[in-house]
Enzyme design. Structure first.
Site, PDB file in Angstrom:
ATOM      1  N   GLU A   1      -7.214  20.228 -29.698  1.00  0.00           N
ATOM      2  CA  GLU A   1      -8.658  20.509 -29.736  1.00  0.00           C
ATOM      3  C   GLU A   1      -9.169  21.938 -29.703  1.00  0.00           C
ATOM      4  OE1 GLU A   1     -11.099  17.639 -27.411  1.00  0.00           O
ATOM      5  OE2 GLU A   1      -9.740  16.224 -27.596  1.00  0.00           O
TER       6      GLU A   1
ATOM      7  N   GLU B   1      -6.993  14.478 -21.878  1.00  0.00           N
ATOM      8  CA  GLU B   1      -7.885  15.281 -20.859  1.00  0.00           C
ATOM      9  C   GLU B   1      -7.985  14.587 -19.636  1.00  0.00           C
ATOM     10  OE1 GLU B   1     -11.585  16.773 -22.281  1.00  0.00           O
ATOM     11  OE2 GLU B   1     -10.714  18.209 -23.706  1.00  0.00           O
TER      12      GLU B   1
HETATM   13  O1  AHR Z   1     -13.989  16.987 -29.094  1.00  0.00           O
HETATM   14  C1  AHR Z   1     -15.160  16.431 -28.176  1.00  0.00           C
HETATM   15  C2  AHR Z   1     -14.701  16.112 -26.957  1.00  0.00           C
HETATM   16  O2  AHR Z   1     -14.121  17.431 -26.153  1.00  0.00           O
HETATM   17  C3  AHR Z   1     -13.344  15.480 -26.942  1.00  0.00           C
HETATM   18  O3  AHR Z   1     -13.829  13.712 -26.766  1.00  0.00           O
HETATM   19  C4  AHR Z   1     -12.933  15.616 -25.455  1.00  0.00           C
HETATM   20  O4  AHR Z   1     -11.275  15.568 -25.568  1.00  0.00           O
HETATM   21  C5  AHR Z   1     -13.248  17.132 -25.325  1.00  0.00           C
HETATM   22  O5  AHR Z   1     -13.704  17.274 -24.331  1.00  0.00           O
END
Ligand code: AHR
Length: 497
Positions: free
Chosen positions: A297, A174
């Site tokens: 994710e 990210e």
């Molecule tokens: O999964 C929780 C968070 O969500 C992670 O650390 C991040 O990569 C995303 O914003």
């Protein structure tokens, strides 16, 4: 009522990469500490500090790959703080997640041992946001170099003679947000630089993963693919299902309204649109589909359980989450020509977890059961399945009522996974089996459903939502008539005789 579904058992559309069933464990809340790592002196049964019950449960679902150490944590993690004598390791503040003290007891060696116990591949996410090129380069050397070098010697001093095999390595997380708030042009250049020093040592071949976009940031994807395609093996996508209208009001994990059931599933199926549109951009720069899309994710994100630390992201998991898992995995199957890995967030005690723990107690969530039922699709061949599904309407909005996908194993066993998104009505699926050349088949099935929209397992009732044998079908010639209960996930096994 689904009008018609046709399964062409003789039309294969490519392999469903087992890594689509991957997981993600971050140093966040009680995922690593308590969820996985309890320490060697814990009364909770463990092997070298890692919980035995959790390892057993994760092995059962055949977890193929595990991403670590973050997440946002990855871009503030300095791996050298997590090696050597545990008691002497540096303590740090986990600034992103609750400001807790991270004692670094779970580090590189512990993670690699966990992967060995799980018989899964490690996916390590390096630090671009606050780390140096040297630091990332040395981590790869420490992990994978077997010859004479400072990092190889350091690893040996820390008790691991031979290098490990590490295939998947992420260059930042990210970086458009918590990983440095970068513009895509800047990150693309940094990516090109950092990945240069992520070396292949000996036989080890690293699959380099670039940080991709958030949700529908098509500009980020465009710039990364334009500037860095030839330097990457995969690029990531992050998309969370959030029922509510805003971050401050995401909605509760339990005790929610029917409207939230609907909006959750409506938002979950958006994954299809996102993969399709990002895929168009990728096709422009990579028409042969060499570069994989890794959705590292995904999952539901609700308001935290009342009374828990807001930075720990602990939430319950209901039959609604099971449906989100089922429809999302079906979407990944459909896009398996491009989606080569996905990692649900996060394995234990965080977001859409497959396992929840409380001290020595552990429970398996409805999402866990979907992963267990769907594991038959891992590395199977996707089959051509068209479904003309009826619609599920709610207050003027409509989504398809049934989500489905099918695959065939090497042994010729066919699996069809079917989700009925409708919370109130059953769905009839007349499934025409084509291409079996008159062969007879035997059909069995397993289903998961609940008695209310937020049915879930608790530590006092851990088996409230568990899979049951499924018999609500009839077979007449080539027509398999299936009756899906409301809010259910079903997997059929069709064995030609
Ligand atoms: O999964 C929780 C968070 O969500 C992670 O650390 C991040 O990569 C995303 O914003």
């Amino acid at each position: 009522m689904a009008d018609r579904a046709i399964l062409n058992t003789d039309i294969r559309k490519g392999t469903i990469n087992k890594n689509i069933y991957g997981h993600f464990s971050e140093h966040l809340g009680r995922c690593i500490y308590e969820g996985i790592w309890v320490g060697e002196d814990s009364p909770i049964p463990n092997t070298n500090g890692i919980r035995n019950d959790v390892v057993k449960a994760l092995k059962e679902i055949q977890i193929p790959v595990l991403r670590w150490p973050g997440g946002c944590f990855a871009d503030e993690y300095h791996w050298k703080d997590g090696i050597g004598d545990r008691e002497a390791r540096k303590r740090m503040i986990n600034t992103h997640w609750g400001g807790t003290v991270e004692n670094n007891h779970f580090g590189t060696h512990e993670f690699m041992e966990l992967c060995e116990m799980l018989e899964c591949e490690p996916y390590i996410n390096g630090n671009v946001g606050s780390g140096t090129v040297q630091e990332m380069s040395e981590w790869v050397e420490y992990l994978t170099f077997g010859g004479v070098s400072p990092m190889s010697e350091l690893r040996q001093q820390n008790g691991h003679q031979e290098p490990w095999t590490v295939t998947y390595f992420g260059v930042g997380n990210e970086n458009w947000g918590c990983g440095g708030n970068m513009r895509p042009e800047y990150y693309a250049d940094l990516y090109r630089q950092y990945q240069t020093y992520v070396r292949n040592y000996g036989e080890n071949r690293i699959h380099r993963i670039a940080c991709g976009p958030n949700v529908d940031d098509y500009h980020w994807m465009e710039v990364l693919m334009r500037e860095a395609t030839r330097f990457m093996d995969s690029i990531t996508l992050h998309y969370y299902t959030i029922p509510g209208p805003a971050w401050e009001n995401k909605g509760a994990a339990t005790g929610f309204e029917t409207s939230e059931w609907f909006s959750t599933l409506e938002k979950a199926i958006r994954m299809d649109e996102l993969i399709t549109k990002h895929g168009f951009i990728m096709d422009k720069y990579d028409p042969d589909k060499r570069v994989g899309l890794i959705v590292d994710e995904w999952g539901t994100w609700y308001d935290v359980e009342p009374g828990t630390n807001p930075g720990f992201l602990y939430q319950q998991n209901t039959i609604r989450d099971a449906l989100v898992a089922g429809v999302t995995l079906n979407i990944f199957h459909k896009h398996s020509d491009r989606v080569r890995m996905a990692n649900i967030a996060q394995t234990i005690n965080v977001l859409q977890a497959v396992i929840l723990t409380e001290g020595e107690k552990m429970l398996l969530t409805p999402t866990y059961h979907v992963f267990n039922m769907f594991k038959v699709h891992q590395d199977a061949e996707l089959l051509d399945l068209t479904i003309d599904s009826g619609t599920y309407s709610f207050e003027g909005s409509e989504i398809p009522e049934v989500s489905a996908s099918a695959s065939v194993t090497d042994a010729g066993i066919i699996h069809v996974s079917l989700c009925n998104l409708n919370h109130a009505a059953s769905a009839t699926v007349p499934l025409e089996l084509r291409g079996l050349s008159g062969q007879k088949v035997e059909v069995t099935g397993t289903t998961l459903t609940g008695n209310k929209i937020d049915a879930h397992n608790t530590f006092s009732q851990p088996d409230a939502v568990v899979p049951q044998a499924f018999t609500a079908f009839t077979l007449e010639g080539d027509l398999l008539n299936v009756e899906l209960a409301p809010m259910s996930v079903t997997v059929l096994e069709i064995t030609p005789k």
